[in-house]
Design a protein around this motif. Structure first.
Motif, PDB file in Angstrom:
ATOM      1  N   GLU A 267       0.925  -1.171   0.208  1.00  0.00           N
ATOM      2  CA  GLU A 267      -0.423  -0.003  -0.251  1.00  0.00           C
ATOM      3  C   GLU A 267       0.758   1.198   0.062  1.00  0.00           C
ATOM      4  O   GLU A 267       1.991   1.620   0.656  1.00  0.00           O
ATOM      5  CB  GLU A 267      -0.842  -0.217   1.351  1.00  0.00           C
ATOM      6  N   PRO A 268       0.458   1.671  -0.609  1.00  0.00           N
ATOM      7  CA  PRO A 268       1.186   4.028  -0.694  1.00  0.00           C
ATOM      8  C   PRO A 268       1.427   4.245   0.415  1.00  0.00           C
ATOM      9  O   PRO A 268       3.377   3.890   0.691  1.00  0.00           O
ATOM     10  CB  PRO A 268       0.161   4.405  -0.823  1.00  0.00           C
ATOM     11  N   HIS A 269       1.317   3.606   1.499  1.00  0.00           N
ATOM     12  CA  HIS A 269       1.801   4.549   3.153  1.00  0.00           C
ATOM     13  C   HIS A 269       3.434   3.913   3.371  1.00  0.00           C
ATOM     14  O   HIS A 269       4.258   4.039   3.811  1.00  0.00           O
ATOM     15  CB  HIS A 269       1.008   4.175   3.933  1.00  0.00           C
ATOM     16  N   TYR A 270       2.875   1.664   3.188  1.00  0.00           N
ATOM     17  CA  TYR A 270       4.151   1.314   2.910  1.00  0.00           C
ATOM     18  C   TYR A 270       5.336   1.814   2.443  1.00  0.00           C
ATOM     19  O   TYR A 270       6.777   1.882   2.984  1.00  0.00           O
ATOM     20  CB  TYR A 270       3.952  -0.044   4.001  1.00  0.00           C
ATOM     21  N   TYR A 271       4.593   1.851   1.068  1.00  0.00           N
ATOM     22  CA  TYR A 271       5.488   2.276   0.000  1.00  0.00           C
ATOM     23  C   TYR A 271       6.634   2.965   0.348  1.00  0.00           C
ATOM     24  O   TYR A 271       7.946   3.407   0.222  1.00  0.00           O
ATOM     25  CB  TYR A 271       4.782   1.999  -1.943  1.00  0.00           C
ATOM     26  N   ALA A 272       5.706   4.335   0.753  1.00  0.00           N
ATOM     27  CA  ALA A 272       6.280   5.028   1.110  1.00  0.00           C
ATOM     28  C   ALA A 272       7.395   4.814   1.870  1.00  0.00           C
ATOM     29  O   ALA A 272       8.722   5.657   1.766  1.00  0.00           O
ATOM     30  CB  ALA A 272       5.842   6.526   1.699  1.00  0.00           C
ATOM     31  N   ARG A 273       7.239   4.425   2.936  1.00  0.00           N
ATOM     32  CA  ARG A 273       8.042   4.347   3.806  1.00  0.00           C
ATOM     33  C   ARG A 273       9.459   3.007   3.916  1.00  0.00           C
ATOM     34  O   ARG A 273      10.684   3.233   3.995  1.00  0.00           O
ATOM     35  CB  ARG A 273       7.791   3.265   5.125  1.00  0.00           C
ATOM     36  N   ILE A 274       9.092   2.265   2.431  1.00  0.00           N
ATOM     37  CA  ILE A 274       9.557   1.724   2.129  1.00  0.00           C
ATOM     38  C   ILE A 274      11.352   2.542   1.571  1.00  0.00           C
ATOM     39  O   ILE A 274      12.476   2.774   1.312  1.00  0.00           O
ATOM     40  CB  ILE A 274       9.816   0.277   0.822  1.00  0.00           C
ATOM     41  N   ARG A 275      10.557   3.878   0.530  1.00  0.00           N
ATOM     42  CA  ARG A 275      11.681   4.396  -0.053  1.00  0.00           C
ATOM     43  C   ARG A 275      12.267   5.545   0.934  1.00  0.00           C
ATOM     44  O   ARG A 275      13.641   5.803   1.110  1.00  0.00           O
ATOM     45  CB  ARG A 275      10.688   5.249  -1.305  1.00  0.00           C
ATOM     46  N   TYR A 276      11.759   5.957   1.614  1.00  0.00           N
ATOM     47  CA  TYR A 276      12.618   7.087   2.867  1.00  0.00           C
ATOM     48  C   TYR A 276      13.430   6.239   3.225  1.00  0.00           C
ATOM     49  O   TYR A 276      14.304   6.758   3.723  1.00  0.00           O
ATOM     50  CB  TYR A 276      10.982   7.392   4.067  1.00  0.00           C
ATOM     51  N   ASP A 277      13.174   4.672   3.579  1.00  0.00           N
ATOM     52  CA  ASP A 277      14.371   3.868   4.455  1.00  0.00           C
ATOM     53  C   ASP A 277      15.284   4.034   3.635  1.00  0.00           C
ATOM     54  O   ASP A 277      16.886   3.896   4.232  1.00  0.00           O
ATOM     55  CB  ASP A 277      13.963   2.583   4.486  1.00  0.00           C
ATOM     56  N   MET A 278      15.117   3.943   2.249  1.00  0.00           N
ATOM     57  CA  MET A 278      16.241   3.888   1.262  1.00  0.00           C
ATOM     58  C   MET A 278      17.131   5.163   1.104  1.00  0.00           C
ATOM     59  O   MET A 278      18.513   5.599   1.384  1.00  0.00           O
ATOM     60  CB  MET A 278      16.327   3.392  -0.204  1.00  0.00           C
ATOM     61  N   GLN A 279      16.531   5.803   1.588  1.00  0.00           N
ATOM     62  CA  GLN A 279      16.922   7.193   1.688  1.00  0.00           C
ATOM     63  C   GLN A 279      18.059   7.694   3.099  1.00  0.00           C
ATOM     64  O   GLN A 279      18.936   7.652   2.438  1.00  0.00           O
ATOM     65  CB  GLN A 279      16.515   9.043   1.421  1.00  0.00           C
ATOM     66  N   VAL A 280      17.742   7.241   3.930  1.00  0.00           N
ATOM     67  CA  VAL A 280      18.359   7.619   5.569  1.00  0.00           C
ATOM     68  C   VAL A 280      19.121   6.896   5.580  1.00  0.00           C
ATOM     69  O   VAL A 280      20.250   6.457   5.353  1.00  0.00           O
ATOM     70  CB  VAL A 280      17.317   6.628   6.460  1.00  0.00           C
ATOM     71  N   ALA A 281      19.252   4.984   4.228  1.00  0.00           N
ATOM     72  CA  ALA A 281      20.096   3.850   4.264  1.00  0.00           C
ATOM     73  C   ALA A 281      21.384   4.706   3.580  1.00  0.00           C
ATOM     74  O   ALA A 281      22.927   5.080   4.300  1.00  0.00           O
ATOM     75  CB  ALA A 281      20.099   3.005   3.656  1.00  0.00           C
ATOM     76  N   MET A 282      21.511   5.247   2.346  1.00  0.00           N
ATOM     77  CA  MET A 282      22.248   6.188   1.953  1.00  0.00           C
ATOM     78  C   MET A 282      23.394   7.118   2.234  1.00  0.00           C
ATOM     79  O   MET A 282      24.558   7.514   2.349  1.00  0.00           O
ATOM     80  CB  MET A 282      21.737   7.175   0.561  1.00  0.00           C
ATOM     81  N   GLU A 283      22.525   8.038   3.755  1.00  0.00           N
ATOM     82  CA  GLU A 283      22.660   8.896   4.153  1.00  0.00           C
ATOM     83  C   GLU A 283      23.395   8.355   4.844  1.00  0.00           C
ATOM     84  O   GLU A 283      24.746   9.035   5.291  1.00  0.00           O
ATOM     85  CB  GLU A 283      21.710   9.844   5.297  1.00  0.00           C
TER      86      GLU A 283
END
Lengths: 81, 371
Positions: free
Chosen positions: B211-227
């Motif tokens: 669902e969009p809510h979870y998908y957005a979190r998965i993507r956000y987690d990638m950004q955090v991992a990049m940092e």
């Protein structure tokens, strides 16, 4: 770490049997218990009893079992409402 | 041990010494000899790995994804059109958080058909969630591949990594490379511990509808991992330096301490720019060099200079220089040159000239717009 992981549970997608248009029925007189239907069922909606048992709560009526049956023991009939 | 060999053979050697267990690759100029060498290693039994022959680069990446999802260390290599064909699966590897390590030998995209160096192939993959590293020598290629496994497989990162170097300029040029003993590499790079894996004893479903809510979190987690990867890249680079005597990090600085102007470039142009900096210093110019060896994550923290001259071998049509535009607004005085497109030679003299042009307030496509 977040990624799209889920753990399979029975009925996670609801009662998928309601999707069915064609209903498989097994003629146990013809069945040779080769279990091909059990192997091929993509929804694991066929279980092993003395003969194959179809779980109509989850069977979507895809017809793969009827297609795979080597002795034509499974017939697909239109689902009656 | 000192080995004299091409960057392609060095890549194969690094993948072998990192103990990649599955290799799926499709040959393409100028990457071909990476695959040939690895096939040789597997054939001779020197490398205990499964070599999967595939019908396309899309399949090569898919095979690596599947193997990595089983908890196995993988390696692949490609270039240019091959990398572009992988594009869909590059996103897939990123979102699945599978730390695949891949070599991309930078090569121009056709038409017109061109097999020479150009970074637009990998630059076009910069938003796929891969760590992007650029190498300026064969030694850096070797070191970066081994380090990339450690960085990518860090529990704090879990993202795939792309090691890029210039076609022919490095890929087919022999240089001396110091290769540590296998036991030292094993000490540095422990066995791969996956964050998740497909296991018949513990069945999971991966990649089904979200669902969009979870998908957005998965993507956000990638950004955090990049940092988080920024810290890990510095730490792993420092550890490599302590063990093997060559320090690495997000960037490599050269004569920057007192510099008025800093030339920022990547890959083999950074090696050439070092010569240009020495020449300019001899003439009394206070100039330094930043080799941007990490492009994703973008190490803005390490680029705090007042005057930067960006020289890059790629372009975003309708925007201009990619790195240049990423830095725009973050640097008080920024100049951008697009140079070396399609393998055009960029010598230290060209870099000196670009420096002079920047001092006159000019920049753009070199030597087409400005020369």
């Amino acid at each position: 770490m977040k990624t799209a992981i889920s753990y399979p549970t029975e009925g996670a997608m609801g009662k998928t049997g309601t999707w069915r248009v064609f209903r498989p029925s097994i003629d146990i007189g013809k069945c040779i218990k080769c279990w091909r239907c059990w192997i091929f069922c993509p929804d694991a909606a066929i279980s092993k009893g003395e003969y194959p048992v179809i779980d109509y709560e989850y069977c979507k009526g895809c017809g793969i079992c009827a297609n795979e049956c080597p002795v034509n023991a499974i017939e697909m009939g239109r689902e009656e409402k | 041990m000192i080995v004299i060999d091409t960057a392609n053979h060095i890549s194969a050697l690094a993948a072998k010494m990192a103990r990649a267990r599955v290799i799926a690759a499709y040959p393409i100029t100028p990457q071909t000899t990476v695959v040939e060498k690895l096939a040789e290693y597997v054939e001779s039994g020197e490398l205990d790995a499964e070599f999967i022959r595939v019908e396309s680069e899309h399949s090569a990446m898919t095979a690596c994804i599947a193997a990595e999802a089983m908890g196995v260390r993988t390696f692949t290599a490609t270039a240019s059109h091959g990398l572009l064909l992988m594009h869909e699966m590059l996103h897939w590897a990123g979102l699945a958080r599978l730390p695949i390590v891949m070599v991309n030998v930078n090569r121009a995209i056709g038409p017109g058909w061109n097999i020479w160096s150009d970074a637009n192939d990998s630059m076009a993959q910069r938003d796929t969630g891969w760590l992007h590293f650029y190498c300026s020598s064969n030694q850096e290629v070797y070191d970066s591949i081994i380090m990339a496994y450690k960085i990518a497989e860090s529990q704090e990162v879990m993202l795939p990594a792309m090691i890029c170097y210039d076609g022919f300029i490095l890929s087919h040029t022999s240089m001396p490379v110091e290769v540590p003993e296998q036991s030292k590499i094993d000490e540095f790079l422990p066995e791969f511990k996956p964050a998740w894996k497909i296991d018949v004893e513990n069945p999971i479903t991966h990649g089904n509808i979200v669902e969009p809510h979870y998908y957005a979190r998965i993507r956000y987690d990638m950004q955090v991992a990049m940092e988080r990867a920024k810290k890990i890249i510095e730490e792993v680079g420092e550890e490599w330096g302590k063990k093997f005597g060559r320090d690495y990090g997000l960037v490599q600085e050269y004569k920057c301490e007192d510099a008025d102007y800093v030339i920022l470039t990547m890959a083999s142009m950074a090696a050439e720019a070092k010569v240009a900096v020495d020449e300019l210093r001899n003439k009394g110019e206070k100039v330094g060099l930043v080799n941007l060896r990490t492009h994703r994550p973008m190490p803005f923290e390490r680029l705090k200079y007042d005057k930067i001259i960006v020289i890059e071998r790629a372009v975003s049509f309708g925007l201009g220089g990619i790195v240049y535009n990423e830095l725009k607004g973050r640097v008080p005085e920024l100049y951008g040159f697009i140079a070396g497109i399609g393998g055009m030679d960029v010598s230290y003299r060209d870099i000196e000239r670009m420096y002079e042009l920047a001092k006159e307030g000019k920049d753009g496509w070199y030597p087409i717009e400005v020369k």
